[in-house]
Design an enzyme around this catalytic site. Structure first.
Site, short mmCIF file in Angstrom:
data_model
loop_
_atom_site.label_atom_id
_atom_site.label_comp_id
_atom_site.label_asym_id
_atom_site.label_seq_id
_atom_site.Cartn_x
_atom_site.Cartn_y
_atom_site.Cartn_z
CD GLU A 155 -2.72 -1.08 2.58
OE1 GLU A 155 -3.88 -1.52 2.53
OE2 GLU A 155 -2.21 -0.63 3.62
CB CYS A 156 0.66 4.37 0.11
SG CYS A 156 0.86 6.14 -0.26
N GLY A 157 3.37 3.60 0.24
CA GLY A 157 4.82 3.50 0.33
C GLY A 157 5.33 2.14 -0.08
#
Length: 462
Positions: free
Chosen positions: A332-334
């Protein structure tokens, strides 16, 4: 369950509600109370301060991503063993998903948890006008119980007294205390908000300063007495049925300064459905642990540690090999950024990353995406099906660029419409969106089941 509780809300962003909320936690802890912190909305950063000062895991209360019953259950679970619950708001008290309703706001959390509100007002440059502001907040929604006010950034004790007299006379509620203008109370910020406490090092002097100021300038006994303490009950819809499963699989979870954005309920639901969580630090050279059957790489700030992450050759290889083996992976994301070919900083320096996702991430000085998302999975997405809708949040200053065609993980819907998002390949589900498993607990169960299939050797390498 009954517990003394309060929502610390602000008239808007930047008025000092985080300082006041964390200060109250520090002060009540210094008085011997066991304090539980909560944060309204999807914020990951403020909870790190709360966790650091209370010694208890802070939790998010989000009434858009989670149902009312789920919010109550998260609140009740979090309060077990605590004496006081302090809920920090987000933005202004009434700011949320809908400009015409309380949906997703701190006000709605106050309603769901039956908690009164302590309003933080930036009183710099005003006196009686503070009463007008408080009066407006009192009148907007009769469902909200405004029980007290904090005067922040006052110029002197005399200035505070002017504000106190005006508010208490015109609004009929007490001004509980004040904080003066003081540069020592400024929290460091970066593009995503406050710098997480996990990066701050030794925070005790800062918390001690906050605690001392609150103890000296607030009537904490009076605040404790006017806090809500009515019984709050809710059926268990997240962790009630079926009973907690025996351990079935091991899921490796990246956890360090670069990767630490996880909703506690996401991890706890994985455990509930039979996962043993094994934490490792890519930033500190720790490879994917041996004998694991799933991989979770959450959000954080990989761009701030891009040079160090890029230098961890063995770690990068271990992550890529684990994913290529077919291990069910959610990033997720990072985590999504980390799995790309490279991250380019705002200065134009490019750092190689895992290289599992064809394309690079480019950082920007301006916000690239922000807001709640309804999420539908693509075909063959093991986590979310194409006919399902779950909820999450997106917040990042980077964009993903690729010259290759690939299958996205999700279709997301926000204020600006629908878009295809993320990267899907076999058992890898990656994207910018942070999904809250409490919006659909079946996701945790399904992931554990997919890990069980992998453990049995039924997923071939690719």
């Amino acid at each position: 369950m009954s517990i003394n509780r309060i929502v610390v809300a602000g008239t808007g962003s930047g008025v000092g509600k985080t300082t006041v909320a964390v200060g109250l936690m520090a002060a009540y802890k210094a008085l011997g109370y066991t304090v539980q912190g909560f944060k309204c909305g999807p914020d990951y950063i403020d909870p790190t301060y709360q966790t650091a000062v209370t010694g208890r895991k802070s939790r998010n209360l989000d009434s858009w991503m989670c149902s009312d019953l789920a919010v109550k259950e998260i609140f009740i679970r979090g309060c077990q063993g605590a004496d006081v619950a302090i809920i920090e708001g987000a933005m202004g008290l009434f700011d949320g998903k809908d400009p015409l309703a309380d949906t997703g706001s701190a006000a709605e959390i106050a309603e769901i948890t039956n908690s009164p509100v302590l309003l933080v007002v930036d009183c710099g440059g005003m006196a009686r006008s503070a009463a007008a502001i408080v009066k407006g907040f009192q009148m907007l929604s009769p469902a909200i119980r405004l029980c007290g006010v904090v005067a922040n950034r006052v110029g002197s004790v005399g200035h505070y007294e002017l504000i106190r007299k005006a508010v208490e006379k015109e609004c009929g509620i007490p001004v509980i205390g004040y904080l003066s203008k003081d540069d020592r109370l400024c929290m460091p910020e970066r593009h995503l908000g406050l710098v997480p406490s996990i990066e701050r090092g030794e925070l005790k002097p800062f918390f001690d300063l906050l605690s001392e100021m609150i103890l000296n300038n607030f009537d904490l006994e009076r605040l404790y007495q006017i806090m809500g303490s009515d019984v709050i009950e809710s059926p268990s819809i997240l962790f009630g049925t079926p009973k907690k499963q025996e351990s079935k699989v091991r899921i490796a979870v990246a956890m360090d300064e670069a990767f630490h954005f996880y909703y506690p309920e996401n991890l706890e639901l994985l455990e509930y459905y039979g996962a043993d969580l094994v934490f490792f630090s890519p930033l500190n050279g720790e490879q994917v642990p041996a004998d694991v059957h799933g991989l979770y790489i959450g959000g954080g700030f990989p761009e701030e540690f891009a040079a160090s992450l890029s230098a961890q050759d063995d770690v990068l290889v271990s992550v890529k090999e684990a994913i290529r083996s077919g291990i069910p992976t959610v990033a997720e994301c990072g985590g999504f950024m980390f799995l790309s070919e490279s991250i380019e900083t705002v200065e134009g320096v490019e750092y190689p990353m895992v290289g599992m996702i064809p394309g690079k991430v480019k950082m920007h000085t301006k916000l690239a995406a922000l807001g709640y998302r309804e999420v539908t999975g693509m075909d063959k997405n093991f986590l979310i099906g194409p006919d399902e809708r779950v909820r999450g949040h997106e917040f990042h200053y980077s964009t993903f660029e690729s010259s290759q065609s690939f299958t996205p993980s999700y279709i997301t819907t926000g204020l600006r419409g629908m878009k295809r998002e993320g990267f899907l390949l076999n058992n890898l589900v990656a994207g910018y969106t942070h999904i809250h498993f409490a919006s659909a607990p079946v996701l945790a169960r399904r992931w554990v089941e997919q890990c069980s299939i992998f453990k049995k050797g039924l997923i071939l390498e690719y």
